[in-house]
Design a protein around this motif. Sequence first.
Motif, short mmCIF file in Angstrom:
data_model
loop_
_atom_site.label_atom_id
_atom_site.label_comp_id
_atom_site.label_asym_id
_atom_site.label_seq_id
_atom_site.Cartn_x
_atom_site.Cartn_y
_atom_site.Cartn_z
N VAL A 164 11.72 14.57 -5.02
CA VAL A 164 12.79 15.55 -4.85
C VAL A 164 13.58 15.20 -3.60
N MET A 203 17.26 19.40 -3.59
CA MET A 203 16.30 19.91 -4.58
C MET A 203 16.51 19.28 -5.96
N ASP A 231 15.69 16.31 -8.72
CA ASP A 231 14.64 15.36 -9.07
C ASP A 231 15.19 13.94 -8.96
N VAL A 237 5.73 14.82 2.54
CA VAL A 237 5.36 16.07 1.86
C VAL A 237 6.26 17.23 2.29
N ASP A 238 7.23 16.98 3.11
CA ASP A 238 8.08 18.03 3.66
C ASP A 238 8.90 18.73 2.57
N THR A 239 9.47 19.86 2.92
CA THR A 239 10.34 20.58 1.99
C THR A 239 11.72 19.93 1.96
N PRO A 240 12.47 20.15 0.89
CA PRO A 240 13.85 19.68 0.87
C PRO A 240 14.67 20.23 2.04
N CYS A 294 10.84 13.98 -1.04
CA CYS A 294 9.56 14.66 -0.84
C CYS A 294 8.81 14.81 -2.15
N THR A 295 7.55 15.19 -2.03
CA THR A 295 6.66 15.30 -3.18
C THR A 295 6.55 16.74 -3.68
N LEU A 296 7.59 17.53 -3.47
CA LEU A 296 7.58 18.93 -3.87
C LEU A 296 7.11 19.12 -5.31
N ARG A 297 7.69 18.35 -6.24
CA ARG A 297 7.28 18.43 -7.64
C ARG A 297 6.67 17.12 -8.12
N ARG A 351 3.51 15.61 -6.92
CA ARG A 351 2.23 15.46 -6.22
C ARG A 351 1.40 14.29 -6.75
#
Length: 178
Positions: free
Chosen positions: A30, A34, A36, A84-87, A106-109, A111
């Motif tokens: 992501v 936000m 993909d 791993v941070d947020t957008p 980031c790896t929000l969606r 993992r």
Amino acid sequence: MATILLNGTPISVGGHFPHVGEDAHSFMLVDQHMQDVPLSKFYGRRKLIAVVPSIDAAVGLTIARRLEAMADLFDNTAVLVVSVDTPYALARTVQIEGFKKIQLLCTLRGRDFHKDYGVMITDVPLSGLMATALIALDTNDVVVYAELVRELNSEPDFDEAAQALLPPPPPREPEAEA
């Protein structure tokens, strides 16, 4: 399972870390908006993927800054920094740092990235974060360089990765005999 160090203390890292010559595993990450971002978005381009525990960690920001400064060296190459941070954290960092040449993801969606790329820290209290790594892929998503950094808070070998990505120099013309 691999072992890396955090300030000299061993910590476990799970998953399959890619090796030179292997096909890279697909991913869905992501961006700061936000949206993909799949690996396939970069097909036909070389990829330099830095994995960091957090963009807010000193090592994460140092690596991102270094790659921003180096990005012009690599023609037809997407330079990605994955954490791993947020957008929202990614957007804030891009705005503050003025990054224009690298893409923070980031790896929000996504993992599965942790285990598919062998950077999943499994020991508490750091479980959920990712180990520091640098991976280079060719235009066909084949791994040409892979380094799982031995010490979590250390930088990878940027020069070795650059050598793997840069095209070889043209052959020298044989000198004419006099």
